[in-house]
Design a protein around this motif. Structure first.
Motif, short mmCIF file in Angstrom:
data_model
loop_
_atom_site.label_atom_id
_atom_site.label_comp_id
_atom_site.label_asym_id
_atom_site.label_seq_id
_atom_site.Cartn_x
_atom_site.Cartn_y
_atom_site.Cartn_z
N GLU A 1 37.13 46.28 7.24
CA GLU A 1 38.20 47.14 7.73
C GLU A 1 39.53 46.38 7.76
O GLU A 1 39.59 45.22 8.15
N THR B 1 39.05 51.35 5.36
CA THR B 1 37.69 50.87 5.62
C THR B 1 36.84 51.07 4.36
O THR B 1 37.12 51.95 3.53
N ARG C 1 43.23 47.08 9.47
CA ARG C 1 43.94 47.96 10.41
C ARG C 1 45.31 47.34 10.70
O ARG C 1 45.40 46.20 11.18
N ARG D 1 44.72 52.49 8.43
CA ARG D 1 43.33 51.99 8.43
C ARG D 1 42.74 52.18 7.04
O ARG D 1 42.80 53.29 6.49
#
Length: 296
Positions: free
Chosen positions: A287, A246, A289, A244
């Motif tokens: 983001e 962000t 992911r 991840r």
């Protein structure tokens, strides 16, 4: 826009006004607007609309030159509309070709990395088989070692064209992400790095691809987040590795240096049957992911 949705009723209304009002009113110029929209949609529709305009002009004609000017204006509008259609199609094709080229280049890069990772594992297999044959004299171990050597030879010959000097260096992995984080901080990005779960050994290709995905995402943060705060999280799950990245800034571009941004991420995730989600975060920011199964 109303004109884009209903060009035919608007054209009919303009023609009706042209018939009803005195000839001095330049209604033809108003009719050219829906004509442009129709010509963009389909050449036949544009020609039919131009014919309708000319017909009304003939009915309302006050001067012999009016039909000629109507034909000239209508032909010019249709020509511009069709040119714009061709221009947009060419631009779309160019974007498609650029995307395909970026994806192809990224696949070659992945192939080189996988070649290094698989080659390392096969080399270990050969060494172990040779050691076993030396200790036990088992001909099957000798056969395994010979098969491994042939496999290595075929791999080198098949992928030789993909090699370059940069590929001779060891491929980076998740243990090398510290350099990526420090580079981001050096570029003025306040970024944190967190590892969740119990780290585990990863196949070489998966490890290298995970590193590249994070690297590309962080590069996007540096280029497009405007110095906003960011966070990198590597989560070792039971069945998959989750990555991840962000930030609290803007959106990434589709192409960047090195791995070609989002194109590179998609190709790497697809190579390991994983999933990729990119998009705005709730509230603000962006983001990335990615989930990569261990057993892909």
């Amino acid at each position: 826009m109303l004109l884009r949705r209903h060009p035919i009723p608007i054209l009919v209304a303009v023609l009706a006004v042209g018939i009803a009002v005195p000839a001095a009113i330049p209604w033809v110029f108003a009719a050219l607007v829906p004509l442009y929209v129709l010509a963009e949609r389909d050449l036949r529709h544009g020609v039919a609309a131009a014919a309708a305009i000319l017909l009304v002009q003939l009915v309302k004609m006050d001067h012999p030159v009016e039909p000629i000017s109507t034909v000239v204006f209508s032909a010019a509008v249709i020509a511009v509309a069709r040119y714009r259609v061709l221009q947009r199609a060419a631009a779309a094709r160019e974007r498609e070709l650029l995307f395909e080229a970026a994806a192809a280049e990224e696949r070659l890069r992945i192939a080189r990395e996988l070649h290094d990772a698989v080659g390392h594992d096969v080399s270990l297999m050969v060494v172990q088989a040779e050691a076993l044959a030396a200790v036990t004299g088992d001909e099957r171990a000798d056969a395994i070692a010979a098969l491994g050597r042939r496999t290595m030879g075929e791999m080198h010959r098949t992928l030789k064209v993909l090699r370059d000097d940069a590929d001779l260096a060891p491929q980076p992995g998740l243990n090398d992400l510290g350099g990526v984080i420090e580079d981001a901080r050096g570029a003025g990005v306040p970024i944190t790095f967190t590892v969740e779960g119990a780290p585990r050994p990863l196949p070489g290709g998966l490890d290298a691809s995970a590193y590249r995905i994070v690297q590309e995402a962080v590069t996007n943060v540096i280029r497009h987040a405007g110095g906003a705060a960011a966070a990198v999280t590597v989560h070792y799950g039971d069945d998959a590795l989750e990555l991840r990245v962000t930030d609290e800034g803007g959106e990434p571009s589709d192409t960047n240096g090195g791995g070609h941004g989002l194109v590179g991420m998609r190709e790497r995730v697809a190579a390991f049957n994983g999933t990729l989600q990119v998009g705005p975060r709730a509230g603000h920011g962006y983001e990335v992911r990615a989930e990569l199964p261990y057993t892909a």
